[in-house]
Design a protein around this motif. Structure first.
Motif, short mmCIF file in Angstrom:
data_model
loop_
_atom_site.label_atom_id
_atom_site.label_comp_id
_atom_site.label_asym_id
_atom_site.label_seq_id
_atom_site.Cartn_x
_atom_site.Cartn_y
_atom_site.Cartn_z
N LEU A 41 0.83 -1.22 0.00
CA LEU A 41 0.00 0.00 0.00
C LEU A 41 0.86 1.26 0.00
O LEU A 41 0.60 2.20 -0.76
N VAL A 82 1.96 6.67 -6.95
CA VAL A 82 0.86 7.55 -7.40
C VAL A 82 1.20 9.02 -7.07
O VAL A 82 1.01 9.91 -7.90
N ILE A 108 -1.22 -5.16 -11.39
CA ILE A 108 -0.72 -5.32 -10.01
C ILE A 108 -1.53 -6.35 -9.21
O ILE A 108 -1.30 -6.51 -8.02
N ILE A 148 0.37 -8.87 -7.01
CA ILE A 148 1.23 -8.42 -5.89
C ILE A 148 0.43 -7.72 -4.78
O ILE A 148 0.96 -7.46 -3.71
N VAL A 149 -0.84 -7.42 -5.09
CA VAL A 149 -1.65 -6.73 -4.06
C VAL A 149 -2.30 -7.77 -3.14
O VAL A 149 -3.08 -8.60 -3.62
N PRO A 150 -1.99 -7.74 -1.84
CA PRO A 150 -2.65 -8.68 -0.93
C PRO A 150 -4.15 -8.42 -0.87
O PRO A 150 -4.59 -7.26 -0.97
N LYS A 198 -6.20 -8.36 1.47
CA LYS A 198 -6.66 -7.52 2.58
C LYS A 198 -6.74 -6.04 2.22
O LYS A 198 -7.61 -5.32 2.72
N VAL A 199 -5.77 -5.58 1.42
CA VAL A 199 -5.70 -4.13 1.14
C VAL A 199 -6.03 -3.81 -0.32
O VAL A 199 -5.67 -2.77 -0.83
N PRO A 255 -8.34 -0.41 -0.74
CA PRO A 255 -7.59 0.84 -0.62
C PRO A 255 -6.61 1.05 -1.78
O PRO A 255 -6.46 2.17 -2.27
N CYS A 256 -5.96 -0.04 -2.22
CA CYS A 256 -5.02 0.08 -3.34
C CYS A 256 -5.75 0.54 -4.61
O CYS A 256 -5.28 1.43 -5.32
N VAL A 272 -6.66 4.23 -4.35
CA VAL A 272 -5.50 5.11 -4.56
C VAL A 272 -5.19 5.23 -6.05
O VAL A 272 -4.98 6.34 -6.57
N VAL A 273 -5.19 4.11 -6.74
CA VAL A 273 -4.90 4.12 -8.18
C VAL A 273 -5.96 4.95 -8.93
O VAL A 273 -5.63 5.83 -9.74
N GLY A 281 -5.71 8.63 -8.17
CA GLY A 281 -4.54 9.18 -8.87
C GLY A 281 -4.88 9.52 -10.31
O GLY A 281 -4.62 10.64 -10.77
N THR A 287 -7.25 12.53 -10.58
CA THR A 287 -6.58 13.82 -10.35
C THR A 287 -5.75 14.22 -11.57
O THR A 287 -5.72 15.39 -11.94
N VAL A 288 -5.12 13.22 -12.19
CA VAL A 288 -4.34 13.52 -13.41
C VAL A 288 -5.27 14.05 -14.50
O VAL A 288 -5.00 15.09 -15.13
#
Lengths: 190, 223
Positions: A17, A24, B61, B64-66, B68-69, B72-73, B76-77, B80, B83-84
């Motif tokens: 994370l 990002v 990804i 590689i992303v567990p 559990k999270v 949230p991952c 965030v992506v 991101g 916003t771009v």
């Protein structure tokens, strides 16, 4: 074996994370560095164009460096004021607290101290509800020609068509009041 | 077979699994930004851009992303990319940015994007996810454009800001409001369901209804 489970259970999620957040954030920083100069340039050009719209006979503007008025701290205040180089009037930019946060508006005042126009340049209000105040001609043009507002209370009935039923109408009224005060403090429009 | 299924991923989102009209996701921006074709197109394309990019990255990804999270991952992506897109629009298309303004940051919480991340990109490879993003993005943009065209034409009498209906005929103002948006949304949804539904099933249903009516008539006669 236990160590492996501990890593998988507690360390890996945090590491992944944090790594994604860092990547990002870097991408955003790069985009910001590229886009921000253009955004600032666009904003300045748009502000210059709006000043010219509000005072069409002006041949350029000079920023006023004196004291800027504040009606309510961080809620209703003058952002900047520009006087026309040929003395036909002043354009005051006011930030005023509206429904969705600060609303930016510009007020043009001519040599006689009469309002030549009001324009909202930035806002976070609900489109189609509060924004009717400046999309509808009556609401904004109703301030044209006024030289003095009796009070900051929009409901005093001085301005026709603005009832104060929406937060935006009230915010606009306070903004116009403060702009006229600013021009008065600057020694009146020259 | 692989080629066929890839084509399916691309075309599914346009009609069969249209994110708006069939899956009924992303209704809020659909109603809010379809008061004109330009606004609908702008919103559709910006959402499609975020959808395609986020689908590709999330698919890349996914291993590689567990678990559990993962949410949230994804957020965030997606945030991101939004916003771009927001900064690019503000810099290069300021008029469109000021028209859509408030709705651009809301793409972050658009159900279509998070929905496709969770339902599709999370389980498929990068190319398939990109195709799904393109298909869904096209479907969303198409819906917004159709709704924008109907609302702009009937509500304001214009199409792409060109006057089509004479100014002497006043537009139906209600179509410019959210309630009118709901009405048009319902009509477009009904039309798509009518044309895309298996007609034989409709006939079967009608047949059953007829049988029921006949049975009722028989009962009445016997009585």
């Amino acid at each position: 074996m236990e160590n492996k489970n501990f890593y998988k259970e507690y360390i890996a999620p945090v590491v992944v994370l944090v790594a994604i957040c860092l990547i990002v954030s870097t991408a955003l920083a790069v985009t910001y560095a590229k886009a921000n100069p253009i955004i600032v340039k666009n904003a300045k050009a748009a502000a210059d164009q709006t000043r010219q719209e509000l005072l069409p006979s002006a041949n350029g503007f000079t920023e006023y460096k004196g004291k800027l008025d504040v009606l309510e701290e961080n809620k209703v205040f003058v952002d900047d004021a520009y006087t026309a180089n040929n003395g036909v009037g002043t354009v005051v930019t006011v930030e005023t607290n509206s429904f969705g946060g600060l609303l930016t508006m510009m007020v043009g005042v001519d040599q006689q101290g009469a309002i030549t126009g009001v324009k909202v340049t930035n806002h976070s209000d609900t489109p189609g509800l509060g924004t009717k105040n400046w999309n509808s001609n009556n609401m904004v043009t109703t301030y044209k020609g006024i030289t003095k507002l009796n009070s900051t209370n929009v409901k005093d009935g001085q301005v026709k068509y603005v009832s104060g039923a929406s937060v935006t109408g009230e915010a606009l009224h306070k903004g116009v009041y403060l702009a006229l005060e600013q021009v008065k403090d600057m020694g009146g429009a020259k | 077979m692989a080629k066929e299924s890839r084509l399916k991923y691309l075309t599914n989102g346009i009609i069969k699994e249209n994110p708006n009209l069939v899956l009924v996701l992303g209704t809020c921006p659909t109603l809010a930004t379809t008061s004109s074709i330009i606004n609908g197109l702008g919103m559709g394309l910006s959402t499609a851009a975020v959808l395609i990019c986020s689908n590709i990255v999330i698919s890349a990804i996914r291993k590689i992303v567990p678990d559990k999270v993962r949410i949230p991952c994804y957020i965030v992506v997606i945030a991101g990319f939004v916003t771009v897109v927001q900064m690019i629009m503000q810099a290069y298309t300021p008029a469109l940015y000021s028209a859509l303004g408030l709705y651009i940051p809301l793409i972050v919480v658009n159900c279509i994007i998070l929905g496709r991340a969770e339902m599709f990109a999370n389980k498929h490879n990068v190319i398939d996810s990109a195709l799904d993003g393109i298909g869904m993005g096209l479907g969303f943009t198409l819906t917004l454009c159709i709704m924008g065209a109907i609302r702009e034409l009937i509500g304001s009498g214009t199409l792409l800001n060109f006057r089509v209906i004479p100014a002497s005929i006043p537009g139906m103002n209600i179509l410019n409001l959210a309630s009118g948006g709901f009405f048009v949304f319902g009509c477009v949804m009904a039309a798509v369901h009518y044309f895309s539904k298996d007609k034989s099933k409709i006939r079967d249903n009608v047949g059953e209804a007829d049988l029921f009516r006949e049975a009722q008539d028989l009962k009445k006669k016997e009585a």
